[in-house]
Design an enzyme around this catalytic site. Structure first.
Site, PDB file in Angstrom:
ATOM      1  N   GLU A  64       9.650  -9.028  17.467  1.00  0.00           N
ATOM      2  CA  GLU A  64       8.652  -7.646  17.107  1.00  0.00           C
ATOM      3  C   GLU A  64       9.322  -6.600  18.170  1.00  0.00           C
ATOM      4  O   GLU A  64      10.334  -5.186  17.901  1.00  0.00           O
ATOM      5  CB  GLU A  64       7.808  -7.564  18.065  1.00  0.00           C
ATOM      6  CG  GLU A  64       6.379  -6.542  18.190  1.00  0.00           C
ATOM      7  CD  GLU A  64       6.271  -5.908  17.037  1.00  0.00           C
ATOM      8  OE1 GLU A  64       6.790  -4.735  16.510  1.00  0.00           O
ATOM      9  OE2 GLU A  64       5.533  -6.297  15.776  1.00  0.00           O
ATOM     10  N   ASP A 102      11.022  -2.897  16.676  1.00  0.00           N
ATOM     11  CA  ASP A 102      10.380  -1.624  17.480  1.00  0.00           C
ATOM     12  C   ASP A 102      12.100  -0.541  18.008  1.00  0.00           C
ATOM     13  O   ASP A 102      12.184   0.248  17.959  1.00  0.00           O
ATOM     14  CB  ASP A 102       9.623  -1.768  18.849  1.00  0.00           C
ATOM     15  CG  ASP A 102       8.139  -2.597  18.536  1.00  0.00           C
ATOM     16  OD1 ASP A 102       8.091  -2.145  17.167  1.00  0.00           O
ATOM     17  OD2 ASP A 102       8.055  -3.133  18.836  1.00  0.00           O
ATOM     18  N   SER A 134       4.006  -2.967  11.644  1.00  0.00           N
ATOM     19  CA  SER A 134       4.629  -3.170  12.526  1.00  0.00           C
ATOM     20  C   SER A 134       5.948  -2.493  12.757  1.00  0.00           C
ATOM     21  O   SER A 134       7.022  -1.183  13.804  1.00  0.00           O
ATOM     22  CB  SER A 134       5.601  -4.710  13.768  1.00  0.00           C
ATOM     23  OG  SER A 134       4.288  -4.600  14.278  1.00  0.00           O
TER      24      SER A 134
END
Length: 514
Positions: A246, A250, A442
């Site tokens: 994650e 990002d 995400s």
């Protein structure tokens, strides 16, 4: 729970603080009374903040602090309350602009001060260990008037990452992209790289390694951007866990599309206290000065307490007043958000953020050949989150969007916008020493955050809270009309799968004054 004798008669229930027993967990006993802990007490604003009344005007930090921060006299009252109850104030962690005063002390003192019984729990599946309380918080009536939330008495995990790694069984048929290729397909502005901007990223776990970032950005022909780690409530950059993907997703999506922007990553524990404190820290960070914040974490609205929802939504409202845009992933579990009935993910459902849904994107050369709602649940995968809030009223800027009203009254519709999220058309990223193809909503939050950073550079000033303007410019989007996320289907105009659609980047820039 026995309350202090001098305060028993004047104690009242702090509104919105009812907590049920944690689901999917079992109690293992009372917390040790000698154990030290901290709580974040959120104090009311000096005066109510009504974002629409500002008419798009962005406040300086000085003006915001003067009018909408906490009153120093009310902080003094909380200090006195803490002293009477054997608690200390962490002044370094407390902040009038953030309206947060941090109290530290033993479990026994916390139970006495807030009228709760603190218990230890263990999660059934992930084996998380955390403390929580059942029931409500009780405070002296004078303090209950000025306190909006007490965060930290319940430390159950509140959110999950909305990232999906491509199933190896689908790899042969997958058609993945670099972030720059996706930005080109969406006609992102050219001639700008995010210079002069800072993109804030909230992470509730995981970490990044400098060598992984150098390898990734080198592989796509870019210099590694300046990435700063900010610790909130003891959270740290701690690579080596499940959330590393994650964090990499990002940073790498945002950094590849806006390589000139600085990136500040706010690491915090996965609790309502940590989540809210990280957002307020980022919003009021006058050192890194993020003009946009990307959030790829969330949980079903039904899993949050009312006071936690309000506190975090207030933090997002403050961002809007200060000209900070917040982009939030809408979830990866379709219209039910992984529950037994239709619900939306929070904080995507906050009316003060740009909620980002997911599509499946097919390219033909440098053009979009097809784009539909991301939903591969039939093959054991995920689907874009979306639906209607059970908490937040219909915002004025969504009044004409056609949001369904299943409860008979108008509620906030989710998402607002969309972008490529299907793992089968996902993003090539690099973490833990290897390349992976990753999707999920995400990816869409940093995709949009990077676009906002580019537009802020073009414009020379922050665009701030974008939703009212974007809803007035539907032609700035690729309208997604095919597919569903379970209970909701795509159609002409706004829908509860992909919102207004995926971006025509240059048109979005024009609409926002870039």
């Amino acid at each position: 729970m026995t309350l202090p004798a001098d305060e028993n008669s004047s104690r009242v229930t702090l509104p919105k603080t009812l907590h049920e027993a944690p689901l999917a967990a079992h109690m293992v006993g009372r917390m040790s009374p000698e154990k030290m802990m901290s709580v974040s007490v959120i104090v009311r604003r000096r005066k109510p903040l009504d974002l629409p009344s500002l008419g798009g005007r962005i406040l300086s930090h000085e003006e915001f602090n003067r009018d909408y921060g906490a009153d120093p006299e009310e902080f003094a009252e909380i200090r006195a309350f803490a002293e009477r109850n054997g608690l200390s104030v962490d002044e370094a962690a407390s902040s009038l602009p953030r309206r947060t005063i941090v109290l530290r002390g033993t479990v026994e003192a916390m139970e006495k001060a807030f009228g709760v019984q603190l218990e230890e729990y263990e999660g059934h599946e992930r084996k998380e260990h955390f403390h929580a309380y059942r029931g409500t918080i009780h405070l002296p009536s004078a303090h209950a008037e000025i306190i909006q939330a007490v965060l930290g008495l319940d430390a159950r995990p509140v959110a999950r990452s909305h990232m999906r790694i491509l199933d190896p069984r689908q790899a042969a048929a997958a058609r993945s992209f670099t972030p720059m290729q996706v930005a080109k397909l969406y006609s992102y502005p050219t001639g700008v790289d995010g210079s002069g901007q800072c993109i804030g990223i909230i992470e509730l776990g995981g970490g990044y390694s400098a060598s992984d970032l150098q390898t990734y950005f080198g592989s796509v022909g870019l210099a590694t951007p300046t990435v700063t780690s900010v610790s909130v409530d003891g959270g740290t950059n701690a690579p080596g866990g499940q959330a590393d993907g994650e964090v990499a997703l990002d940073i790498e999506v945002a950094g590849a599309i806006a390589p000139g922007a600085k990136i500040a990553v706010y690491f915090t524990p996965n609790t309502d206290q940590g989540f809210t404190d990280a957002i307020t820290t980022a919003v009021h960070d006058t050192t890194n000065k993020p003009s946009v914040i990307s959030i790829s974490w969330g949980g079903p609205e039904s899993s949050w307490s009312q006071s936690s929802l309000t506190a975090l939504d207030d933090a997002c409202q403050s961002a809007g007043a200060l000209g900070v845009t917040i982009t939030v992933a809408s979830g990866d579990n379709g219209s039910t958000d992984g529950t037994g009935s239709d619900t939306v993910d929070f904080p995507a459902s906050s009316p003060h953020v740009l909620a980002c849904g997911g599509t499946q994107l097919t390219a033909s050369g440098s053009s979009i050949a097809a784009e539909v709602v991301w939903n591969d649940q039939a093959s054991g995968g995920g689907a874009t989150g979306g639906g209607v809030s059970g908490v937040f009223a219909l915002p004025s800027w969504q009044a004409n969007a056609g949001v369904p009203a299943p409860s008979g009254s108008g509620r906030r519709g989710v998402p607002d916008v969309a972008g490529d999220a299907a793992p089968s058309t996902g993003y090539n990223i690099y973490f833990q020493g290897q390349q992976q193809v990753v999707g999920g909503t995400s990816a869409v939050a940093p995709l949009w955050a990077a676009l906002i950073a580019l537009i802020n550079q073009q414009k020379g000033s922050p665009v701030g809270f974008t939703n009212p303007t974007l809803y007035q410019n539907p032609n700035a989007f690729h309208d997604i009309t095919q597919g569903n996320n379970g209970s909701f289907s795509a159609g002409s105009g706004w829908d509860a799968c992909t919102g207004l659609g995926s971006p025509k980047g240059s048109s979005v820039s024009t609409a926002l004054g870039g």
